[in-house]
Design a protein around this motif. Structure first.
Motif, PDB file in Angstrom:
ATOM      1  N   SER A  34       0.842  -1.206   0.000  1.00 22.86           N
ATOM      2  CA  SER A  34       0.000   0.000   0.000  1.00 22.86           C
ATOM      3  C   SER A  34       0.871   1.247   0.000  1.00 22.86           C
ATOM      4  O   SER A  34       0.554   2.230  -0.666  1.00 22.86           O
ATOM      5  CB  SER A  34      -0.912   0.024   1.217  1.00 22.86           C
ATOM      6  OG  SER A  34      -1.795  -1.056   1.188  1.00 22.86           O
ATOM      7  N   ASP A  77      -6.235  -0.550  -4.525  1.00 16.68           N
ATOM      8  CA  ASP A  77      -5.689  -1.103  -3.289  1.00 16.68           C
ATOM      9  C   ASP A  77      -6.645  -2.145  -2.730  1.00 16.68           C
ATOM     10  O   ASP A  77      -7.649  -1.803  -2.111  1.00 16.68           O
ATOM     11  CB  ASP A  77      -5.443   0.005  -2.255  1.00 16.68           C
ATOM     12  CG  ASP A  77      -4.538  -0.483  -1.130  1.00 16.68           C
ATOM     13  OD1 ASP A  77      -4.273  -1.701  -1.051  1.00 16.68           O
ATOM     14  OD2 ASP A  77      -4.101   0.356  -0.323  1.00 16.68           O
ATOM     15  N   GLU A  78      -6.360  -3.395  -2.970  1.00 16.02           N
ATOM     16  CA  GLU A  78      -7.179  -4.517  -2.511  1.00 16.02           C
ATOM     17  C   GLU A  78      -8.667  -4.251  -2.704  1.00 16.02           C
ATOM     18  O   GLU A  78      -9.444  -4.316  -1.746  1.00 16.02           O
ATOM     19  CB  GLU A  78      -6.897  -4.814  -1.033  1.00 16.02           C
ATOM     20  CG  GLU A  78      -5.429  -4.907  -0.750  1.00 16.02           C
ATOM     21  CD  GLU A  78      -5.123  -5.784   0.445  1.00 16.02           C
ATOM     22  OE1 GLU A  78      -6.010  -6.521   0.906  1.00 16.02           O
ATOM     23  OE2 GLU A  78      -3.961  -5.759   0.894  1.00 16.02           O
TER      24      GLU A  78
HETATM   25 MG   LIG Z   1      -2.423  -2.332   2.386  1.00 14.97          MG
END
Ligand SMILES: [Mg+2]
Ligand SMILES: Nc1ncnc2c1ncn2[C@@H]1O[C@H](COP(=O)(O)OP(=O)(O)OP(=O)(O)O)[C@@H](O)[C@H]1O
Lengths: 287, 345
Positions: free
Chosen positions: B44, B159-160
């Motif tokens: 991240s 992000d995910e």
């Molecule tokens: Mg992360």
């Protein structure tokens, strides 16, 4: 087949008894107010408060709203109601605006001493107006703001309570929301107006109720700042009427009690109307 | 559209923690790159540096031809999709999607047209006037996608984005996102800790561990020639079998069994994928099976060989029983790693 007898739950009975007794204690003075406002002053002087309701409400209402005493003839009930409204709204709105902006600065900007600043603001809770009333009075007087609405409102609106609540609320808003807004091109002012203010609306409503009632009920400060009869608020004006009772005339029980009823109505109405918002604002997080 | 270039980009947080050690790689125009690694490895952080949400401590980041280290996120021509969607809760879907355009002072007729187009593409037409709280997780995810695509950015950052969805929806959205990216031809960087997502979506995978890039390669390269024991055990479910072996200059042994020819000498780690070990009555590898895991389409046999744990992947029609069996290896099945450093030999 026998139907089982309904069991009496004594704990519930106890709870309700306590609540009922409490309510009676709270409501009795209000009933007395209404009773005294509905009879003639002579009746009240003779018999004191009682259970006999009269038919004088309209007469007393007329007197309460439009009769003035003193020299200028400016302190009618209507005028005092208007002044109280200005104080209540100015106080509430001012506190919310200042509190929100302070919390915004503390939470979202990388200030060097943000935490320190916050705790300094927070400790002012230990210094309520009553403690610093003389210096505050002196400042207002030196600024020439005696007998003005600014003088009445501005010294009161810096608020640790509102700042604290908004700070806690802002900190619970997810970081990603801020970042999404940044990528969407919302600068600090846009973010505040487009995202933060609408998200905080229940919180704002809750704060508004608390602060409005608080401001409306201010007594000491208006008494010091306003000597001009046209500037009296309801809460202090009623006192003025009861003070003139000592003369040879009959005390104006009807008029002053009706004014007291008028004085408690707006806060009650605001609480009733905003009650659901109030609960939401302090409990729910709609994020 | 744009290529992205990182030149020794490094991140040290104010508390002194080095979350990303100097990293350099290029992403070509239109490529779908997946950053994968265990929790806390700095994925991240890397993505957020590319987005501009996190300052770059050292090194240069290029998007297109220009260094963007000091460019505001709003001006980097990127769009980002967050794990928890980060939709504005008080705005309708329509307003959510159009907000970025509105801030760019685009005329409202044009915004309406773009929002309608995005909504069409994402099957959101029926939901445009709802608030995010009235949508399902998958629909919210679509709105977040919509917010990204209306901007017509040079670079998508994810992000995910699927980790809050259930398994079925995740599979479906995975394909949708990939198809959308293909269709729009936009460069994308996608962060996940799910190696299946990484394998299926990526043109190239970047495997990270502890702030360090372990390997950059196509899914097949990463899977078949892992650069380190970390990559070997992280990618693939079940992971690659790793055995302590010994090399004598010509052959590599696990226990007493010679498995591979190599000129290395000394201790090595021997990696073999579970599906590269095939049951074979004449095979050299003696295995004692303890547990049979039934997965429907195939089975996993867990056991030991030369006192070391081993997992074998067999077809569903293989008559598996617990107890001793023998197996052989497919050709080129063996990866060798230095047992000290974990690097591929
Ligand atoms: Mg992360
Ligand atoms: N603001 C910060 N200050 C200090 N350290 C941080 C900060 N943010 C993250 N870290 C640390 O940096 C490392 C990498 O964090 P990062 O969020 O990039 O991990 P990640 O790979 O995305 O993990 P996950 O899969 O759990 O999201 C972690 O060890 C984390 O503790």
């Amino acid at each position: 087949m026998s139907v089982p007898a309904r069991r009496i739950r004594w704990s519930a009975v106890l709870d309700h008894s306590i609540l009922i007794i409490g309510s009676l204690i709270m409501i009795l003075p209000v009933v007395m107010l209404v009773q005294m406002a509905s009879t003639t002053d002579l009746h009240t002087t003779k018999f004191g408060p009682g259970w006999v309701f009269g038919d004088q409400l309209p007469v007393n209402f007329e007197k309460a709203m439009f009769k003035a005493d003193g020299f200028s003839g400016e302190n009618t009930g209507l005028r005092m109601l208007y002044n109280s409204m200005i104080l209540g709204f100015g106080f509430a709105i001012g506190k919310i605006v200042i509190g929100m902006m302070a919390a915004y600065a503390i939470v979202y900007f990388r200030l060097k001493f943000a935490t320190l600043a916050f705790w300094v603001i927070f400790t002012t809770l230990l210094l309520p107006l009553e403690v610093r009333i003389l210096p505050s009075y002196e400042i207002v007087q030196k600024l020439g703001m005696l007998n003005t609405y600014q003088g009445l409102i501005i010294p009161l609106i810096a608020s640790a309570t509102a700042t604290f609540f908004f700070r806690q609320y802002f900190r619970s808003i997810p970081e990603e929301l801020v970042e999404a807004a940044r990528i969407d091109g919302a600068g600090p002012i846009k973010f505040f107006i487009d995202i933060l203010v609408p998200l905080s609306r229940t919180m704002i409503a809750a704060m508004f109720i608390i602060m409005f009632v608080y401001g409306w009920n201010q007594y000491l400060w208006p008494t010091m700042i306003t000597t001009d009869e046209g500037m009296y608020t309801l809460v202090r004006g009623i006192k003025q009427i009861t003070q003139t009772l000592e003369g040879t005339n009959l005390p104006e029980y009807g008029r002053s009690n009706l004014l007291a009823i008028i004085a408690i109505l707006p806060p009650v109405l605001i609480v009733i109307f905003f009650q659901s918002w109030f609960v939401k604002g302090l409990t729910e997080s709609d994020k | 559209m744009a290529q992205v270039k990182l030149n020794a980009v490094r991140k040290t947080y104010p508390n002194g923690f080095e979350a990303v050690k100097p990293a350099s790689f290029d992403i070509t125009d239109g490529e779908f790159v997946v950053l994968v690694g265990p929790s806390g490895c700095g994925k991240s952080t890397m993505l957020r540096m590319i987005a501009g949400l996190e300052d770059i401590s050292e090194g240069e980041l290029y998007i297109g031809e220009t260094v963007v280290n000091n460019v505001d996120p709003a001006d980097r021509d990127i769009a980002m999709v967050f794990q928890n969607y980060a939709l504005y809760p008080h705005m309708t879907v329509r307003k959510n999607i159009g907000y970025g355009l509105k801030n760019r002072k685009i005329p409202s007729t044009e915004i309406d047209a773009k929002v309608a187009e995005a909504a069409n593409m994402l099957n959101l037409n029926d939901y445009l006037d709802r608030k995010p709280s009235q949508l399902s997780g998958g629909q919210r995810q679509r709105v977040a996608m919509g917010r990204a695509i209306v901007r017509d950015p040079a670079l998508f950052l994810f992000d995910e984005p699927l980790s809050n969805l259930d398994a079925k929806l995740r599979n479906q959205m995975r394909i949708e996102i990939k198809a959308l990216q293909r269709r729009l031809g936009v460069t994308a960087v996608y962060v996940t800790h799910d190696q299946v997502e990484a394998m299926t979506m990526a043109d190239r995978i970047i495997v990270m561990n502890g702030g360090v890039i372990e390997q950059i390669g196509t899914p097949s390269e990463v899977y078949h020639s892992p650069a380190s024991t970390f990559v070997a055990s992280f990618m693939g479910a079940p992971p690659m079998n790793l055995f302590d072996g010994h090399a004598n200059g010509t052959e590599v042994h696990v226990g007493e069994t010679p498995l591979h020819r190599h000129t290395h000498q000394g201790k090595v780690t021997v990696g073999i994928r579970p599906e590269d070990i095939v049951p074979d009555v004449t095979g050299p590898l003696a295995i004692n099976v303890n547990i049979i895991e039934e997965l429907g389409a195939h089975r996993l046999l867990h056991g030991h060989t030369a006192d070391q744990a081993v997992t074998i992947h067999v077809a569903k029609d293989f008559p598996a029983v617990t107890g001793p069996m023998t197996a052989s290896l497919k050709p080129d099945a063996v990866s060798l790693f230095d047992s000290e450093t974990g690097h591929r030999l």
